[in-house]
Design an enzyme around this catalytic site. Structure first.
Site, short mmCIF file in Angstrom:
data_model
loop_
_atom_site.label_atom_id
_atom_site.label_comp_id
_atom_site.label_asym_id
_atom_site.label_seq_id
_atom_site.Cartn_x
_atom_site.Cartn_y
_atom_site.Cartn_z
N GLU A 91 0.85 -1.19 0.00
CA GLU A 91 0.00 0.00 0.00
C GLU A 91 0.89 1.26 0.00
O GLU A 91 1.88 1.30 0.73
CB GLU A 91 -0.82 -0.11 1.29
CG GLU A 91 -1.57 1.05 1.76
CD GLU A 91 -2.05 0.85 3.23
OE1 GLU A 91 -2.86 1.68 3.64
OE2 GLU A 91 -1.62 -0.11 3.92
N ILE A 93 1.60 4.89 1.17
CA ILE A 93 1.15 5.80 2.24
C ILE A 93 1.45 7.22 1.79
O ILE A 93 2.61 7.63 1.71
CB ILE A 93 1.90 5.49 3.57
CG1 ILE A 93 1.81 3.99 3.93
CG2 ILE A 93 1.35 6.38 4.70
CD1 ILE A 93 0.41 3.44 4.13
N ASP A 194 15.84 -0.69 12.89
CA ASP A 194 16.64 0.17 11.98
C ASP A 194 15.95 1.54 11.87
O ASP A 194 15.64 2.02 10.77
CB ASP A 194 16.73 -0.50 10.60
CG ASP A 194 17.72 0.20 9.67
OD1 ASP A 194 18.51 1.04 10.15
OD2 ASP A 194 17.71 -0.09 8.46
P1 ADP Z 1 15.15 0.46 1.03
O1 ADP Z 1 14.85 -0.92 1.55
O2 ADP Z 1 15.75 0.44 -0.34
O3 ADP Z 1 15.97 1.29 2.02
P2 ADP Z 1 12.65 1.71 1.89
O4 ADP Z 1 11.69 0.61 2.25
O5 ADP Z 1 13.32 2.40 3.02
O6 ADP Z 1 13.73 1.18 0.83
O7 ADP Z 1 11.86 2.75 1.00
C1 ADP Z 1 12.51 3.85 0.39
C2 ADP Z 1 11.71 5.13 0.58
O8 ADP Z 1 10.44 4.99 -0.08
C3 ADP Z 1 11.37 5.43 2.04
O9 ADP Z 1 12.37 6.20 2.68
C4 ADP Z 1 10.07 6.18 1.94
O10 ADP Z 1 10.31 7.55 1.69
C5 ADP Z 1 9.40 5.59 0.70
N1 ADP Z 1 8.42 4.55 1.06
C6 ADP Z 1 8.67 3.32 1.56
N2 ADP Z 1 7.55 2.61 1.76
C7 ADP Z 1 6.54 3.41 1.38
C8 ADP Z 1 5.11 3.26 1.33
N3 ADP Z 1 4.51 2.14 1.70
N4 ADP Z 1 4.37 4.32 0.91
C9 ADP Z 1 4.97 5.46 0.53
N5 ADP Z 1 6.30 5.67 0.52
C10 ADP Z 1 7.08 4.66 0.94
#
Ligand code: ADP
Length: 286
Positions: A91, A93, A194
């Protein structure tokens, strides 16, 4: 993004995809926002050999946090592989920059998460911190767990990568002796694992979400140490959090010791620019 993957996602969602935009902010995978006429989705793609396992353990962490009903995590739609990539679809956000009230809510909800406990430190499976393996072999003693499952593996890896010399690295016995006096009465708490500023989101309507966890049961101050590593969160976060947990005269030192783990991880992932911070904590405590 490749056309076959777009078609695959569209059939998986049973919706037509109107727009795909690349996102920045993650360290490890390629991230995208996927739009359909009525919904928004977040997609991570990774071609690394261990990527499918990384995403599976991330999903496990998101779901375990979600089950506690203390703080939200985005709903997971699919975690699979397609052609040569692993992908994680969830989803989207819609988020905003946090207000002091949002930070306050995040602080209270994180403290609630930290009241979830277990009989041991660790987890029923290993997972990842960034793209590095994180061992969660259960242990009933925090001192043992932190020395053998957290500091030692990262010190060993740094030595192998020739980022640290043998003489600066403490041996396991030295670690335990140095930390014993400051690791007392510690109970297992479910951690995000983390928690830097890129790993929570505040939705447009002010609801905190945790993302990209590296969960395990550990000392709750470990999450706080990570929040403080690169500048710290807003004061209202700490005011709210500290209403639930008392600190003692060794909290400051434990925070530095917990930051050491994350700094070692950064040293091993991103290289020499983290050497100075790692070396100064090693020299101070061991
Ligand atoms: P990685 O595992 O490569 O570090 P992340 O899971 O931290 O990636 O996601 C990268 C960025 O994408 C996050 O810092 C956030 O800004 C954005 N993000 C992650 N998950 C969501 C989500 N479900 N909805 C909107 N933005 C998201």
């Amino acid at each position: 993004m490749n056309k076959d993957l777009k078609t695959h996602l569209s059939s998986l969602l049973n919706e037509s995809i109107t727009k795909i935009s690349a996102l920045h902010g993650g360290d490890i995978s390629n991230a995208y926002r996927i739009e359909t006429p009525n919904n928004g989705y977040f997609l991570k793609l990774n071609k690394a050999l261990n990527a499918a396992r990384m995403f599976q353990t991330e999903v496990y962490g998101l779901q375990l946090i979600r089950k506690t009903n203390t703080i939200k995590t985005p709903g997971v739609i699919a975690c699979d592989t397609f052609q040569d990539s692993a992908f994680l679809l969830m989803e989207f956000i819609e988020n905003k920059s946090p207000s002091p009230t949002d930070f306050k809510n995040l602080g209270h909800q994180l403290a609630q998460l930290h009241t979830c406990t277990s009989e041991y430190f660790g987890l029923d499976r290993d997972n990842f911190i960034g793209s590095l393996q994180q061992s969660n072999k259960p242990n009933t003693t925090w001192l043992e767990f932190y020395a053998t499952e957290r500091l030692l593996p990262q010190l060993e890896l740094a030595k192998q990568k020739q980022l640290l010399s043998t003489d600066i690295c403490p041996r396991v016995q030295e670690i335990k002796e140095a930390l014993k006096p400051i690791f007392k009465d510690i109970k297992p708490a479910l951690l995000h694992g983390d928690l830097w500023s890129g790993n929570y989101l505040i939705s447009k309507d002010g609801v905190p979400y945790l993302i990209d966890p590296a969960i395990y049961y550990g000392h709750h101050e470990t999450d706080i140490a990570m929040t403080k590593l690169f500048g710290g969160f807003n004061d209202s976060f700490y005011d709210a959090y500290n209403a639930h947990f008392t600190r003692d005269k060794n909290t400051f030192h434990r925070i530095e010791i917990y930051q050491l783990y994350y700094l070692l991880v950064h040293l091993n992932l991103f290289g020499r620019s983290y050497y100075g911070s790692v070396a100064s904590i090693l020299k101070k405590y061991f």
